[in-house]
Design a protein around this motif. Structure first.
Motif, PDB file in Angstrom:
ATOM      1  N   LEU A 119       0.825  -1.203   0.000  1.00  0.00           N
ATOM      2  CA  LEU A 119       0.000   0.000   0.000  1.00  0.00           C
ATOM      3  C   LEU A 119       0.863   1.258   0.000  1.00  0.00           C
ATOM      4  O   LEU A 119       0.601   2.209  -0.743  1.00  0.00           O
ATOM      5  N   ASN A 120       1.920   1.265   0.792  1.00  0.00           N
ATOM      6  CA  ASN A 120       2.842   2.409   0.808  1.00  0.00           C
ATOM      7  C   ASN A 120       3.451   2.628  -0.572  1.00  0.00           C
ATOM      8  O   ASN A 120       3.612   3.771  -1.018  1.00  0.00           O
ATOM      9  N   HIS A 121       3.797   1.539  -1.254  1.00  0.00           N
ATOM     10  CA  HIS A 121       4.342   1.624  -2.621  1.00  0.00           C
ATOM     11  C   HIS A 121       3.317   2.269  -3.557  1.00  0.00           C
ATOM     12  O   HIS A 121       3.652   3.160  -4.344  1.00  0.00           O
ATOM     13  N   TRP A 122       2.078   1.811  -3.465  1.00  0.00           N
ATOM     14  CA  TRP A 122       1.024   2.390  -4.321  1.00  0.00           C
ATOM     15  C   TRP A 122       0.826   3.867  -4.019  1.00  0.00           C
ATOM     16  O   TRP A 122       0.665   4.668  -4.938  1.00  0.00           O
ATOM     17  N   LEU A 123       0.799   4.220  -2.750  1.00  0.00           N
ATOM     18  CA  LEU A 123       0.611   5.625  -2.380  1.00  0.00           C
ATOM     19  C   LEU A 123       1.761   6.478  -2.913  1.00  0.00           C
ATOM     20  O   LEU A 123       1.553   7.605  -3.385  1.00  0.00           O
ATOM     21  N   GLN A 124       2.978   5.934  -2.865  1.00  0.00           N
ATOM     22  CA  GLN A 124       4.137   6.647  -3.406  1.00  0.00           C
ATOM     23  C   GLN A 124       4.025   6.801  -4.921  1.00  0.00           C
ATOM     24  O   GLN A 124       4.369   7.855  -5.463  1.00  0.00           O
ATOM     25  N   GLN A 125       3.543   5.753  -5.610  1.00  0.00           N
ATOM     26  CA  GLN A 125       3.349   5.868  -7.061  1.00  0.00           C
ATOM     27  C   GLN A 125       2.371   6.986  -7.388  1.00  0.00           C
ATOM     28  O   GLN A 125       2.602   7.771  -8.311  1.00  0.00           O
ATOM     29  N   TRP A 126       1.274   7.042  -6.651  1.00  0.00           N
ATOM     30  CA  TRP A 126       0.306   8.115  -6.889  1.00  0.00           C
ATOM     31  C   TRP A 126       0.958   9.475  -6.646  1.00  0.00           C
ATOM     32  O   TRP A 126       0.714  10.420  -7.414  1.00  0.00           O
ATOM     33  N   ALA A 127       1.770   9.588  -5.607  1.00  0.00           N
ATOM     34  CA  ALA A 127       2.400  10.865  -5.275  1.00  0.00           C
ATOM     35  C   ALA A 127       3.416  11.286  -6.335  1.00  0.00           C
ATOM     36  O   ALA A 127       3.514  12.467  -6.673  1.00  0.00           O
ATOM     37  N   THR A 128       4.170  10.335  -6.875  1.00  0.00           N
ATOM     38  CA  THR A 128       5.227  10.688  -7.825  1.00  0.00           C
ATOM     39  C   THR A 128       4.777  10.640  -9.281  1.00  0.00           C
ATOM     40  O   THR A 128       5.194  11.465 -10.078  1.00  0.00           O
ATOM     41  N   GLU A 129       3.921   9.682  -9.634  1.00  0.00           N
ATOM     42  CA  GLU A 129       3.501   9.508 -11.032  1.00  0.00           C
ATOM     43  C   GLU A 129       2.180  10.203 -11.339  1.00  0.00           C
ATOM     44  O   GLU A 129       1.869  10.444 -12.500  1.00  0.00           O
ATOM     45  N   GLY A 130       1.364  10.411 -10.306  1.00  0.00           N
ATOM     46  CA  GLY A 130       0.048  10.999 -10.515  1.00  0.00           C
ATOM     47  C   GLY A 130      -1.021   9.983 -10.882  1.00  0.00           C
ATOM     48  O   GLY A 130      -2.150  10.354 -11.208  1.00  0.00           O
ATOM     49  N   TYR A 131      -0.665   8.719 -10.857  1.00  0.00           N
ATOM     50  CA  TYR A 131      -1.621   7.641 -11.131  1.00  0.00           C
ATOM     51  C   TYR A 131      -1.071   6.353 -10.542  1.00  0.00           C
ATOM     52  O   TYR A 131       0.067   6.290 -10.086  1.00  0.00           O
ATOM     53  N   GLY A 132      -1.892   5.333 -10.578  1.00  0.00           N
ATOM     54  CA  GLY A 132      -1.519   4.025 -10.056  1.00  0.00           C
ATOM     55  C   GLY A 132      -2.762   3.180  -9.891  1.00  0.00           C
ATOM     56  O   GLY A 132      -3.824   3.514 -10.415  1.00  0.00           O
ATOM     57  N   TRP A 133      -2.607   2.087  -9.170  1.00  0.00           N
ATOM     58  CA  TRP A 133      -3.751   1.207  -8.947  1.00  0.00           C
ATOM     59  C   TRP A 133      -4.826   1.926  -8.159  1.00  0.00           C
ATOM     60  O   TRP A 133      -4.539   2.736  -7.278  1.00  0.00           O
ATOM     61  N   TRP A 134      -6.076   1.613  -8.493  1.00  0.00           N
ATOM     62  CA  TRP A 134      -7.242   2.148  -7.804  1.00  0.00           C
ATOM     63  C   TRP A 134      -7.737   1.176  -6.741  1.00  0.00           C
ATOM     64  O   TRP A 134      -7.546  -0.051  -6.867  1.00  0.00           O
ATOM     65  N   ALA A 135      -8.428   1.695  -5.772  1.00  0.00           N
ATOM     66  CA  ALA A 135      -9.295   0.901  -4.898  1.00  0.00           C
ATOM     67  C   ALA A 135     -10.642   0.850  -5.615  1.00  0.00           C
ATOM     68  O   ALA A 135     -11.117   1.872  -6.127  1.00  0.00           O
ATOM     69  N   ILE A 136     -11.248  -0.338  -5.674  1.00  0.00           N
ATOM     70  CA  ILE A 136     -12.443  -0.546  -6.496  1.00  0.00           C
ATOM     71  C   ILE A 136     -13.604  -1.006  -5.612  1.00  0.00           C
ATOM     72  O   ILE A 136     -13.448  -1.911  -4.786  1.00  0.00           O
ATOM     73  N   ALA A 137     -14.759  -0.390  -5.837  1.00  0.00           N
ATOM     74  CA  ALA A 137     -15.984  -0.785  -5.128  1.00  0.00           C
ATOM     75  C   ALA A 137     -17.144  -0.812  -6.127  1.00  0.00           C
ATOM     76  O   ALA A 137     -17.055  -0.247  -7.220  1.00  0.00           O
ATOM     77  N   ARG A 138     -18.211  -1.475  -5.736  1.00  0.00           N
ATOM     78  CA  ARG A 138     -19.443  -1.422  -6.531  1.00  0.00           C
ATOM     79  C   ARG A 138     -20.098  -0.062  -6.273  1.00  0.00           C
ATOM     80  O   ARG A 138     -20.062   0.451  -5.155  1.00  0.00           O
ATOM     81  N   SER A 139     -20.732   0.491  -7.295  1.00  0.00           N
ATOM     82  CA  SER A 139     -21.325   1.823  -7.133  1.00  0.00           C
ATOM     83  C   SER A 139     -22.418   1.837  -6.068  1.00  0.00           C
ATOM     84  O   SER A 139     -22.605   2.846  -5.390  1.00  0.00           O
ATOM     85  N   GLU A 140     -23.112   0.708  -5.877  1.00  0.00           N
ATOM     86  CA  GLU A 140     -24.171   0.699  -4.860  1.00  0.00           C
ATOM     87  C   GLU A 140     -23.630   0.500  -3.443  1.00  0.00           C
ATOM     88  O   GLU A 140     -24.375   0.636  -2.474  1.00  0.00           O
ATOM     89  N   ALA A 141     -22.349   0.148  -3.305  1.00  0.00           N
ATOM     90  CA  ALA A 141     -21.721  -0.036  -1.986  1.00  0.00           C
ATOM     91  C   ALA A 141     -20.306   0.547  -2.016  1.00  0.00           C
ATOM     92  O   ALA A 141     -19.318  -0.175  -1.915  1.00  0.00           O
ATOM     93  N   PRO A 142     -20.191   1.865  -2.179  1.00  0.00           N
ATOM     94  CA  PRO A 142     -18.878   2.481  -2.409  1.00  0.00           C
ATOM     95  C   PRO A 142     -17.896   2.371  -1.240  1.00  0.00           C
ATOM     96  O   PRO A 142     -16.706   2.602  -1.436  1.00  0.00           O
ATOM     97  N   ASP A 143     -18.378   2.022  -0.067  1.00  0.00           N
ATOM     98  CA  ASP A 143     -17.473   1.904   1.078  1.00  0.00           C
ATOM     99  C   ASP A 143     -16.927   0.492   1.268  1.00  0.00           C
ATOM    100  O   ASP A 143     -16.105   0.269   2.153  1.00  0.00           O
ATOM    101  N   HIS A 144     -17.380  -0.456   0.443  1.00  0.00           N
ATOM    102  CA  HIS A 144     -16.911  -1.844   0.555  1.00  0.00           C
ATOM    103  C   HIS A 144     -16.046  -2.181  -0.663  1.00  0.00           C
ATOM    104  O   HIS A 144     -16.560  -2.371  -1.768  1.00  0.00           O
ATOM    105  N   LEU A 145     -14.740  -2.226  -0.466  1.00  0.00           N
ATOM    106  CA  LEU A 145     -13.830  -2.510  -1.578  1.00  0.00           C
ATOM    107  C   LEU A 145     -13.936  -3.965  -1.992  1.00  0.00           C
ATOM    108  O   LEU A 145     -13.911  -4.874  -1.157  1.00  0.00           O
TER     109      LEU A 145
END
Length: 176
Positions: free
Chosen positions: A49-75
């Motif tokens: 997770l730290n690696h992904w967060l660093q990618q977002w910080a340096t690259e401006g993109y990376g892997w997403w956390a994904i949820a269903r639209s009807e339950a956006p708080d449940h990944l």
């Protein structure tokens, strides 16, 4: 005229996602084709997770956390496009991992299409690769469905058959 409503919602991973990341990546069923096997500990999940967060910080993109639209708080998974080293070559890689509860519903294909659209239309990336174990038929079908083509093999797992590499280039709009 009816319009399609997105079934999935995507967001940047957050530090609070570590437990859900570990639950998905630590599940033996979600690692059937992963030579490394299930994630071993919450500490390993935190490092990823730290690696992904660093990618977002340096690259401006990376892997997403994904949820269903009807339950956006449940990944239900994590995925998208992010830089990945293919041994010595750095590539933009499409990848994903979904919780077992999300399997068989077309979410990987939907994520793949959305991630490619993001990569090409928003980020302006020239190409995207996909790396898949040769016996993972379901993921191979997903890559083929979203238009990726076989590109070659990558001998990335010592003592095992090489992984298959797929590839797609950004569509060109040639009006000449």
């Amino acid at each position: 005229m009816a319009t399609a409503v997105a079934r999935l919602v995507y967001r940047q991973p957050q530090p609070s996602d570590v437990q859900r990341l570990f639950a998905i990546f630590g599940d033996p069923q979600t690692n059937q084709f992963n030579p490394a096997g299930p994630m071993a500990s919450l500490e390993v999940a935190q490092r990823l997770l730290n690696h992904w967060l660093q990618q977002w910080a340096t690259e401006g993109y990376g892997w997403w956390a994904i949820a269903r639209s009807e339950a956006p708080d449940h990944l239900i998974g994590f995925g998208g496009v992010a830089p990945l080293d293919y041994l010595t070559d750095r590539r933009i890689n499409l990848g994903y991992r979904f919780a077992v509860e999300a399997w068989g519903q077309g979410y990987a294909t939907e994520l793949g299409r959305d991630a490619l659209a993001w990569a090409f239309e928003t980020l302006g990336l020239p190409e995207v690769f996909g790396l898949v174990r040769p016996d993972h038929a379901a993921s191979i079908r997903v890559l083929e469905k979203i238009g990726m083509q076989p590109y070659g093999l990558l001998d990335d797992v010592p003592g095992k058959a090489p992984s298959r590499v797929f590839h797609i280039r950004r569509p060109t709009t040639d009006f000449a």
